[in-house]
Design a protein around this motif. Structure first.
Motif, mmCIF file in Angstrom:
data_model
loop_
_atom_site.group_PDB
_atom_site.id
_atom_site.type_symbol
_atom_site.label_atom_id
_atom_site.label_comp_id
_atom_site.label_asym_id
_atom_site.label_seq_id
_atom_site.Cartn_x
_atom_site.Cartn_y
_atom_site.Cartn_z
ATOM 1 N N PRO A 183 0.817 -1.221 0.000
ATOM 2 C CA PRO A 183 0.000 0.000 0.000
ATOM 3 C C PRO A 183 0.851 1.272 0.000
ATOM 4 C CG PRO A 183 0.227 -0.794 2.227
ATOM 5 C CD PRO A 183 0.989 -1.770 1.356
ATOM 6 N N ASP A 184 0.229 2.379 -0.420
ATOM 7 C CA ASP A 184 0.847 3.696 -0.240
ATOM 8 C C ASP A 184 0.773 4.106 1.233
ATOM 9 O OD1 ASP A 184 1.324 3.994 -2.996
ATOM 10 O OD2 ASP A 184 -0.726 4.727 -3.300
ATOM 11 N N MET A 185 -0.295 3.694 1.883
ATOM 12 C CA MET A 185 -0.447 3.974 3.312
ATOM 13 C C MET A 185 -1.421 2.980 3.931
ATOM 14 S SD MET A 185 -2.833 7.418 3.574
ATOM 15 C CE MET A 185 -1.709 8.394 2.565
ATOM 16 N N VAL A 186 -1.352 2.888 5.253
ATOM 17 C CA VAL A 186 -2.286 2.075 6.036
ATOM 18 C C VAL A 186 -3.296 3.025 6.659
ATOM 19 C CG1 VAL A 186 -2.545 0.468 7.969
ATOM 20 C CG2 VAL A 186 -0.467 0.395 6.553
ATOM 21 N N LEU A 187 -4.574 2.695 6.563
ATOM 22 C CA LEU A 187 -5.618 3.505 7.182
ATOM 23 C C LEU A 187 -6.328 2.704 8.267
ATOM 24 C CD1 LEU A 187 -7.344 5.330 4.167
ATOM 25 C CD2 LEU A 187 -5.432 6.106 5.576
ATOM 26 N N SER A 188 -6.691 3.392 9.341
ATOM 27 C CA SER A 188 -7.463 2.750 10.402
ATOM 28 C C SER A 188 -8.392 3.782 11.018
ATOM 29 C CB SER A 188 -6.526 2.123 11.445
ATOM 30 O OG SER A 188 -7.254 1.256 12.299
ATOM 31 N N ALA A 189 -8.948 3.467 12.183
ATOM 32 C CA ALA A 189 -9.980 4.334 12.762
ATOM 33 C C ALA A 189 -9.908 4.420 14.280
ATOM 34 C CB ALA A 189 -11.366 3.833 12.347
ATOM 35 N N ASN A 190 -8.754 4.126 14.855
ATOM 36 C CA ASN A 190 -8.627 4.198 16.304
ATOM 37 C C ASN A 190 -7.209 4.603 16.663
ATOM 38 O OD1 ASN A 190 -9.921 3.774 18.942
ATOM 39 N ND2 ASN A 190 -8.370 2.201 19.205
ATOM 40 N N ILE A 191 -7.068 5.561 17.561
ATOM 41 C CA ILE A 191 -5.765 6.126 17.879
ATOM 42 C C ILE A 191 -4.782 5.068 18.386
ATOM 43 C CG2 ILE A 191 -6.602 6.843 20.165
ATOM 44 C CD1 ILE A 191 -3.851 8.518 18.011
ATOM 45 N N GLY A 192 -5.256 4.114 19.160
ATOM 46 C CA GLY A 192 -4.372 3.070 19.662
ATOM 47 C C GLY A 192 -3.782 2.235 18.539
ATOM 48 N N CYS A 193 -4.626 1.816 17.601
ATOM 49 C CA CYS A 193 -4.159 1.024 16.461
ATOM 50 C C CYS A 193 -3.172 1.826 15.617
ATOM 51 C CB CYS A 193 -5.332 0.602 15.580
ATOM 52 S SG CYS A 193 -6.602 -0.349 16.425
ATOM 53 N N LEU A 194 -3.492 3.095 15.359
ATOM 54 C CA LEU A 194 -2.636 3.933 14.524
ATOM 55 C C LEU A 194 -1.233 4.043 15.110
ATOM 56 C CD1 LEU A 194 -5.154 6.859 13.857
ATOM 57 C CD2 LEU A 194 -4.534 5.057 12.260
ATOM 58 N N THR A 195 -1.166 4.353 16.390
ATOM 59 C CA THR A 195 0.124 4.538 17.056
ATOM 60 C C THR A 195 0.905 3.231 17.121
ATOM 61 O OG1 THR A 195 -0.871 6.292 18.401
ATOM 62 C CG2 THR A 195 1.232 5.403 19.149
ATOM 63 N N HIS A 196 0.212 2.167 17.452
ATOM 64 C CA HIS A 196 0.847 0.859 17.606
ATOM 65 C C HIS A 196 1.420 0.365 16.271
ATOM 66 C CE1 HIS A 196 1.638 -2.814 19.765
ATOM 67 N NE2 HIS A 196 0.857 -3.551 18.993
ATOM 68 N N LEU A 197 0.637 0.460 15.216
ATOM 69 C CA LEU A 197 1.098 0.006 13.910
ATOM 70 C C LEU A 197 2.230 0.889 13.375
ATOM 71 C CD1 LEU A 197 -2.336 -0.851 12.265
ATOM 72 C CD2 LEU A 197 -0.589 -2.488 13.013
ATOM 73 N N GLN A 198 2.106 2.204 13.560
ATOM 74 C CA GLN A 198 3.137 3.105 13.054
ATOM 75 C C GLN A 198 4.480 2.856 13.726
ATOM 76 O OE1 GLN A 198 2.674 6.124 10.471
ATOM 77 N NE2 GLN A 198 4.463 4.807 10.430
ATOM 78 N N SER A 199 4.462 2.362 14.961
ATOM 79 C CA SER A 199 5.715 2.104 15.676
ATOM 80 C C SER A 199 6.534 0.983 15.039
ATOM 81 C CB SER A 199 5.425 1.744 17.143
ATOM 82 O OG SER A 199 4.822 0.464 17.264
ATOM 83 N N GLY A 200 5.924 0.233 14.115
ATOM 84 C CA GLY A 200 6.643 -0.889 13.515
ATOM 85 C C GLY A 200 6.910 -0.757 12.033
ATOM 86 N N THR A 201 6.606 0.421 11.447
ATOM 87 C CA THR A 201 6.795 0.564 9.996
ATOM 88 C C THR A 201 7.055 2.021 9.622
ATOM 89 O OG1 THR A 201 5.771 0.220 7.830
ATOM 90 C CG2 THR A 201 4.304 0.846 9.619
ATOM 91 N N GLU A 202 7.747 2.212 8.485
ATOM 92 C CA GLU A 202 7.947 3.551 7.930
ATOM 93 C C GLU A 202 6.792 3.943 7.006
ATOM 94 O OE1 GLU A 202 10.401 5.690 8.733
ATOM 95 O OE2 GLU A 202 11.008 4.186 10.217
ATOM 96 N N THR A 203 5.989 2.978 6.592
ATOM 97 C CA THR A 203 4.816 3.278 5.767
ATOM 98 C C THR A 203 3.843 4.124 6.585
ATOM 99 O OG1 THR A 203 5.043 1.189 4.570
ATOM 100 C CG2 THR A 203 2.893 2.271 4.470
#
Length: 413
Positions: free
Chosen positions: A373-393
């Motif tokens: 993907p060009d980016m990952v989209l979600s809908a909850n602040i916890g998921c966003l922060t947690h996933l971003q901590s493991g990727t540069e995407t």
């Protein structure tokens, strides 16, 4: 399932609810197939069916042990099992009851007490959390990786839409989201304003109550809920048509205010009304699909992968709405393998059960990024922060994509 609850809980409100839930369970085990912790560990007691047995034993009078507490603590409360269960077992509510009883019987080690009390004291209080987050962000390059994972790079929110409209909705600003990702709510205000809806934030509304509730401080959580109801009620009476949630974890909690406060004569009816008015953003934006299509005219061309939070797809039982809207706007939307499984964030779980949490995060990112993907989209602040901590995407809230597209469209006109 036959039950014989102990006298200490038999005739209480919690006991009657637990008894009803337990009796619906038919031991089929379908829930184990969709339980993230069971998938990782393969232990029956780390799956819903096993945890139900543990809770049943405690409610029938068997003393709880540290092992009992450990297995209940390991549950993410993702409620995937509820989506799978053919008997309609409300596992999440049973778990809340079981955890509170076990908490009263089992003395936690001092280290656990300190961490849990700290989380309850800081996270729901923006006046403490926001300065702490700002400090962490300024020192981020010096932080160890374990803390960097919890401190996202600072972002600007842009301007809030202050245009007055006839249609008015309330917005829960939340406790941690304004500090960690301030653009989400600002973007929501801009998008809805462009569609003729004014968003109103009431200053006295704060944490939805989920943090304290899931840390077994139920009375403090109920106080959070009452405070929000009091803050919203004058505007509800004045005709606000909805209470908008941009964090699905908050949304699933506020939608349960009616149940949580059903025993409170002063708040029961108000709580029911608040729950009925509460809508996730993904329930509101599809109503404006035609307007958004006209405004954007196919100018969205990103390839994204959609990560539906557990609190959205299992807690609120909302599926397909975000994907459908984005596809209508021209976005190439992908779903990854095992999209029904939890990413491991689960509120404070990533702090309290970090090893399991990061295993789940890495598994989820492997599947998400496999879609290129060009980016990952979600809908909850916890998921966003947690996933971003493991990727540069880039990992963003889906409303931010629409907001940026509308801004670019306006510039090109």
């Amino acid at each position: 399932m036959q039950t014989n609850l102990a006298d200490f809980i038999k005739n209480t409100r919690a006991g009657k609810e637990a008894d009803d839930i337990l009796r619906k369970c038919v031991h089929c085990g379908f829930c184990t197939a969709t339980c993230p912790t069971y998938q990782l560990m393969g232990d029956e007691l780390d799956g819903p069916r096993g945890r139900i047995y543990l809770i049943k034993q405690v409610l029938e009078g068997k003393p709880a042990t540290e092992k009992t507490q450990q297995h209940l603590d390991r549950c993410l409360t993702c409620r995937n099992c509820e989506s799978t269960c053919p008997s309609g077992v409300q596992y999440g509510r049973l778990l809340d009851i079981g955890r509170q009883v076990v908490e009263q019987q089992v003395q936690r080690p001092l280290s656990q007490k300190i961490v849990r009390e700290t989380l309850k004291a800081i996270l729901p209080r923006p006046w403490i959390f926001q300065p702490a987050m700002r400090l962490g962000q300024s020192l981020r390059p010096l932080l160890p990786q374990s803390l960097k994972n919890k401190v996202p790079v600072r972002q600007e929110s842009g301007s809030w839409a202050h245009t007055s409209h006839v249609r008015k909705m309330l917005l829960l600003d939340g406790c941690v989201q304004p500090a960690m990702a301030p653009n989400i709510n600002a973007a929501t205000s801009r998008v809805l304003s462009s569609l003729g809806v004014e968003l109103i934030v009431t200053p006295k509304a704060g944490c939805c109550g989920a943090i304290r509730h899931h840390l077994n401080d139920h009375e403090a959580a109920l106080d959070d809920m009452r405070r929000n109801i009091d803050a919203w009620w004058p505007l509800v009476e004045a005709g606000a048509e909805a209470i908008v949630m941009t964090a699905s974890g908050c949304g699933v909690t506020v939608k349960e205010y009616g149940h949580m406060l059903a025993h409170d004569a002063n708040y029961a009816q108000k709580a029911e009304r608040i729950s009925a008015l509460t809508r996730d953003l993904s329930e509101i934006l599809p109503e404006f699909e035609a307007q958004l299509v006209q405004k954007l005219q196919g100018k969205l061309s990103q390839r994204i992968v959609w990560h539906p939070p557990c609190t959205l797809q299992h807690g609120q039982q909302i599926r397909g709405k975000v994907e459908g809207l984005l596809k209508a706007l021209g976005v190439d939307v992908q779903l990854c393998a095992d999209s029904h499984l939890c990413c491991g964030s689960a509120g404070t779980y990533s702090v309290l059960q970090s090893k399991i949490s990061y295993q789940l995060r890495d598994n989820k990112l492997h599947n998400l990024l496999a879609t290129k993907p060009d980016m990952v989209l979600s809908a909850n602040i916890g998921c966003l922060t947690h996933l971003q901590s493991g990727t540069e995407t880039p990992v963003k809230h889906w409303i931010e994509l629409i907001d940026r597209a509308l801004a670019n469209s306006a510039l090109s006109e």
